[in-house]
Design an enzyme around this catalytic site. Structure first.
Site, PDB file in Angstrom:
ATOM      1  N   HIS A 185       0.853  -1.184   0.000  1.00 45.84           N
ATOM      2  CA  HIS A 185       0.000   0.000   0.000  1.00 45.84           C
ATOM      3  C   HIS A 185       0.884   1.227   0.000  1.00 45.84           C
ATOM      4  O   HIS A 185       1.948   1.230   0.625  1.00 45.84           O
ATOM      5  CB  HIS A 185      -0.897  -0.004   1.249  1.00 45.84           C
ATOM      6  CG  HIS A 185      -2.041   0.937   1.141  1.00 45.84           C
ATOM      7  ND1 HIS A 185      -1.930   2.267   1.428  1.00 45.84           N
ATOM      8  CD2 HIS A 185      -3.318   0.726   0.751  1.00 45.84           C
ATOM      9  CE1 HIS A 185      -3.095   2.849   1.220  1.00 45.84           C
ATOM     10  NE2 HIS A 185      -3.953   1.936   0.809  1.00 45.84           N
ATOM     11  N   ASP A 230      -8.016  -5.258   0.386  1.00 46.48           N
ATOM     12  CA  ASP A 230      -8.554  -6.096  -0.688  1.00 46.48           C
ATOM     13  C   ASP A 230      -8.192  -7.562  -0.557  1.00 46.48           C
ATOM     14  O   ASP A 230      -8.739  -8.400  -1.268  1.00 46.48           O
ATOM     15  CB  ASP A 230      -8.039  -5.587  -2.044  1.00 46.48           C
ATOM     16  CG  ASP A 230      -8.635  -4.244  -2.369  1.00 46.48           C
ATOM     17  OD1 ASP A 230      -9.834  -4.065  -2.111  1.00 46.48           O
ATOM     18  OD2 ASP A 230      -7.894  -3.373  -2.852  1.00 46.48           O
TER      19      ASP A 230
HETATM   20  N1  ACO Z   1       4.040  -7.714  -4.841  1.00 43.72           N
HETATM   21  C1  ACO Z   1       5.382  -7.741  -5.041  1.00 43.72           C
HETATM   22  N2  ACO Z   1       6.166  -6.642  -4.917  1.00 43.72           N
HETATM   23  C2  ACO Z   1       5.581  -5.487  -4.581  1.00 43.72           C
HETATM   24  C3  ACO Z   1       4.189  -5.402  -4.359  1.00 43.72           C
HETATM   25  C4  ACO Z   1       3.422  -6.575  -4.490  1.00 43.72           C
HETATM   26  N3  ACO Z   1       2.093  -6.528  -4.297  1.00 43.72           N
HETATM   27  N4  ACO Z   1       3.864  -4.111  -4.041  1.00 43.72           N
HETATM   28  C5  ACO Z   1       5.006  -3.432  -4.065  1.00 43.72           C
HETATM   29  N5  ACO Z   1       6.055  -4.263  -4.385  1.00 43.72           N
HETATM   30  C6  ACO Z   1       7.470  -3.896  -4.438  1.00 43.72           C
HETATM   31  C7  ACO Z   1       7.790  -3.113  -5.703  1.00 43.72           C
HETATM   32  O1  ACO Z   1       8.179  -3.941  -6.758  1.00 43.72           O
HETATM   33  C8  ACO Z   1       8.906  -2.240  -5.196  1.00 43.72           C
HETATM   34  O2  ACO Z   1      10.071  -3.013  -5.133  1.00 43.72           O
HETATM   35  P1  ACO Z   1      11.522  -2.335  -5.422  1.00 43.72           P
HETATM   36  O3  ACO Z   1      11.705  -1.326  -4.339  1.00 43.72           O
HETATM   37  O4  ACO Z   1      12.487  -3.466  -5.362  1.00 43.72           O
HETATM   38  O5  ACO Z   1      11.422  -1.724  -6.779  1.00 43.72           O
HETATM   39  C9  ACO Z   1       8.533  -1.900  -3.757  1.00 43.72           C
HETATM   40  O6  ACO Z   1       7.720  -3.012  -3.343  1.00 43.72           O
HETATM   41  C10 ACO Z   1       7.726  -0.611  -3.621  1.00 43.72           C
HETATM   42  O7  ACO Z   1       6.614  -0.683  -4.513  1.00 43.72           O
HETATM   43  P2  ACO Z   1       5.942   0.559  -5.224  1.00 43.72           P
HETATM   44  O8  ACO Z   1       5.188   0.088  -6.420  1.00 43.72           O
HETATM   45  O9  ACO Z   1       6.964   1.630  -5.416  1.00 43.72           O
HETATM   46  O10 ACO Z   1       4.934   1.045  -4.104  1.00 43.72           O
HETATM   47  P3  ACO Z   1       3.731   2.010  -4.338  1.00 43.72           P
HETATM   48  O11 ACO Z   1       3.475   2.672  -3.057  1.00 43.72           O
HETATM   49  O12 ACO Z   1       3.964   2.882  -5.522  1.00 43.72           O
HETATM   50  O13 ACO Z   1       2.551   1.013  -4.754  1.00 43.72           O
HETATM   51  C11 ACO Z   1       0.687  -0.420  -4.667  1.00 43.72           C
HETATM   52  C12 ACO Z   1       1.539   0.639  -3.918  1.00 43.72           C
HETATM   53  C13 ACO Z   1       0.268   0.124  -6.047  1.00 43.72           C
HETATM   54  C14 ACO Z   1      -0.583  -0.678  -3.854  1.00 43.72           C
HETATM   55  C15 ACO Z   1       1.520  -1.709  -4.820  1.00 43.72           C
HETATM   56  O14 ACO Z   1       1.906  -2.195  -3.556  1.00 43.72           O
HETATM   57  C16 ACO Z   1       0.769  -2.799  -5.597  1.00 43.72           C
HETATM   58  O15 ACO Z   1       0.797  -2.794  -6.826  1.00 43.72           O
HETATM   59  N6  ACO Z   1       0.088  -3.732  -4.886  1.00 43.72           N
HETATM   60  C17 ACO Z   1      -0.715  -4.737  -5.532  1.00 43.72           C
HETATM   61  C18 ACO Z   1      -2.038  -4.138  -5.969  1.00 43.72           C
HETATM   62  C19 ACO Z   1      -2.969  -3.874  -4.811  1.00 43.72           C
HETATM   63  O16 ACO Z   1      -3.154  -4.705  -3.923  1.00 43.72           O
HETATM   64  N7  ACO Z   1      -3.607  -2.691  -4.835  1.00 43.72           N
HETATM   65  C20 ACO Z   1      -4.603  -2.296  -3.817  1.00 43.72           C
HETATM   66  C21 ACO Z   1      -4.152  -1.104  -3.054  1.00 43.72           C
HETATM   67  S1  ACO Z   1      -5.257  -0.768  -1.740  1.00 43.72           S
HETATM   68  C22 ACO Z   1      -6.523   0.039  -2.452  1.00 43.72           C
HETATM   69  O17 ACO Z   1      -6.461   0.641  -3.465  1.00 43.72           O
HETATM   70  C23 ACO Z   1      -7.800  -0.055  -1.716  1.00 43.72           C
END
Ligand code: ACO
Length: 444
Positions: A310, A368
């Protein structure tokens, strides 16, 4: 008398000159640097893709402490609201700032209930969509179309009209959501029943048909109400910021909420619960979990663990904890304690939370992760998950929209950019142009 502290400032030195920027404090959470005069003072803009470091507005609605895993609506913790309130009370709280008295609640419920019906001509609007349209596609269109039917609540400068639009949005969302579903399965629309509470009425419109008696299971209605409470608001997330940005141009409230619905649709936001269920089904068996984890960690694979991570929570999302408990409760009542997908989800969570990749990046289950499993138990089809999220979030969107319109500091939202395109160049007539690869346009 308390000792007066000098105002806090941040000092920036640029090209030999020093600039001071005030630091503002909220009631909770980190202080913020007020950079609004920055371009005028030193000719620089700030650069913050994805707004990860930017507070876009002042707000008194919802507070999140992502490190501690705390979520407050108007100061009340989500755990207490989930335990003691219902969605109508929470919607009132978000809109008005305080929990209602008995009489205020009755009046509010009455004001919502009398607006549940849709203008009958809107039924034909639904018929314009293909039967296999995604219900979110229908919602984006139909919510925006409300502005063509309710002209007496479009004047954003009139507080009475703003209030009427707010009631209409919250009241009509369940009706439109259920109609989108009924249309997709070819069943007749079911009109709202104003003797039912908000959640029961929604489930009745979803699942009853004119040919049979249907009684909504009160345990299902309670679970649905809880889901509505947990999704009602989440401060300046992508869809709420979209509603605010659309509203900042003084667009009408229905158009702004339609913009919010569109922003919520994506799998990185509201579409994640649908994606979680698909992911759990794809994993299929507990023995396949290590492969899924391996893929999620592989930087060359776009695969992510859906329902994990998140932007704000770097700890367990408090809503996920409540949702996980509700999931167990609902499945217990249904006699499905050993639900196949729930078992995969629980083991996936356990393995991921012990994995250094997820620990180092502070990736925990979000709201979620478990909601899809409850939806499935309630008989809600996957394509409706995000629609239900939108329905619940409408309370928050409307609260933010109203707060923004009433804010005397409110301005049209207009971010700037770091331009990386070509510098000014001379126009070349078509017959003198060489065939060049257009590096600025993605190929399809
Ligand atoms: N699975 C694997 N790796 C992940 C995940 C995941 N679900 N989420 C983040 N990471 C990793 C990224 O690859 C990144 O790694 P790095 O530092 O080696 O490059 C690091 O964690 C940071 O991730 P970001 O994408 O920069 O984090 P951001 O805050 O931009 O994204 C997000 C948050 C979009 C929710 C992301 O965690 C994601 O895509 N999760 C899966 C989708 C999801 O569950 N969305 C629901 C959000 S809650 C809502 O909207 C109600």
């Amino acid at each position: 008398m308390a000792e007066a502290h000098p105002p806090k400032t941040v000092t920036v030195t640029y090209e030999g000159k020093t600039f001071e920027m005030p630091v503002l404090s909220g009631t909770c959470g980190p202080d913020v640097v007020d950079i609004s005069q920055f371009p005028k003072q030193c000719g620089l803009f700030t650069y913050d893709p994805g707004f990860v470091a930017t507070a876009s507005c002042e707000s008194g609605i919802t507070f999140i402490d992502g490190d501690e895993g705390i979520l407050l609506y108007r100061g009340y913790s989500i755990d207490e609201l989930a335990q003691h309130s219902d969605f109508m009370e929470v919607a009132y709280l978000l809109l008005n700032g305080e929990l209602p008295s008995v009489q205020q609640k009755q009046e509010f419920v009455h004001n919502i209930t009398i607006h549940t019906l849709l203008h009958d001509q809107m039924r034909t609007f639904f018929q314009g969509f293909r039967r296999d349209a995604h219900p979110m596609a229908i919602m984006v269109g139909v919510v925006g179309a409300l502005s063509a039917f309710y002209h007496d609540s479009l004047d954003i400068h009139d507080p009475k009209q703003r209030e009427l639009a707010s009631y209409r949005m919250i009241a009509k969302m369940p009706t439109m959501a259920a109609m989108a579903y009924k249309y997709s399965i070819g069943q007749p629309f079911v009109y709202p029943r104003n003797n039912l509470d908000y959640s029961t009425n929604f489930l009745n419109m979803m699942f009853s048909t004119p040919c049979e008696d249907y009684v909504v299971n009160p345990i299902f209605a309670k679970a649905m109400d809880l889901i509505f409470i947990l999704h009602a608001d989440h401060e300046q997330n992508a869809s709420t910021s979209t509603v605010r940005l659309a509203g900042s141009s003084q667009a009408n409230p229905f158009a702004c909420i339609a913009a919010g619905v569109a922003a919520l649709w994506g799998p990185a936001h509201g579409g994640a619960n649908e994606a979680v269920l698909n992911m759990l089904r794809d994993i299929g068996h507990k023995r396949n979990i290590p492969d899924a984890i391996k893929r999620a960690k592989n930087k060359n694979d776009p695969y992510r663990l859906m329902g994990f991570g998140h932007r704000v929570y770097k700890n367990y999302d408090p809503r996920a904890r409540i949702m996980a408990q509700a999931c167990h409760d609902v499945l217990n009542v249904l006699g499905k304690q050993g639900d196949h997908l729930l078992e995969i989800a629980m083991e996936l969570e356990e393995i991921a939370l012990q994995d250094p990749y997820f620990i180092e990046r502070k990736l925990y289950p979000n709201v979620d992760f478990y909601s899809g499993i409850i939806f499935q138990a309630l008989g809600i089809p996957t394509s409706m998950f995000t629609v239900i999220f939108a329905l619940a979030r409408t309370a928050g969107w409307v609260a933010h929209w109203k707060e923004m319109i009433a804010d005397p500091m409110q301005k049209i939202g207009r971010p700037r950019q770091l331009y990386k395109g070509p510098e000014k160049r001379d126009y070349v007539p078509i017959h003198h142009r060489a065939q060049k690869h257009n590096k600025h346009v993605a190929s399809f």
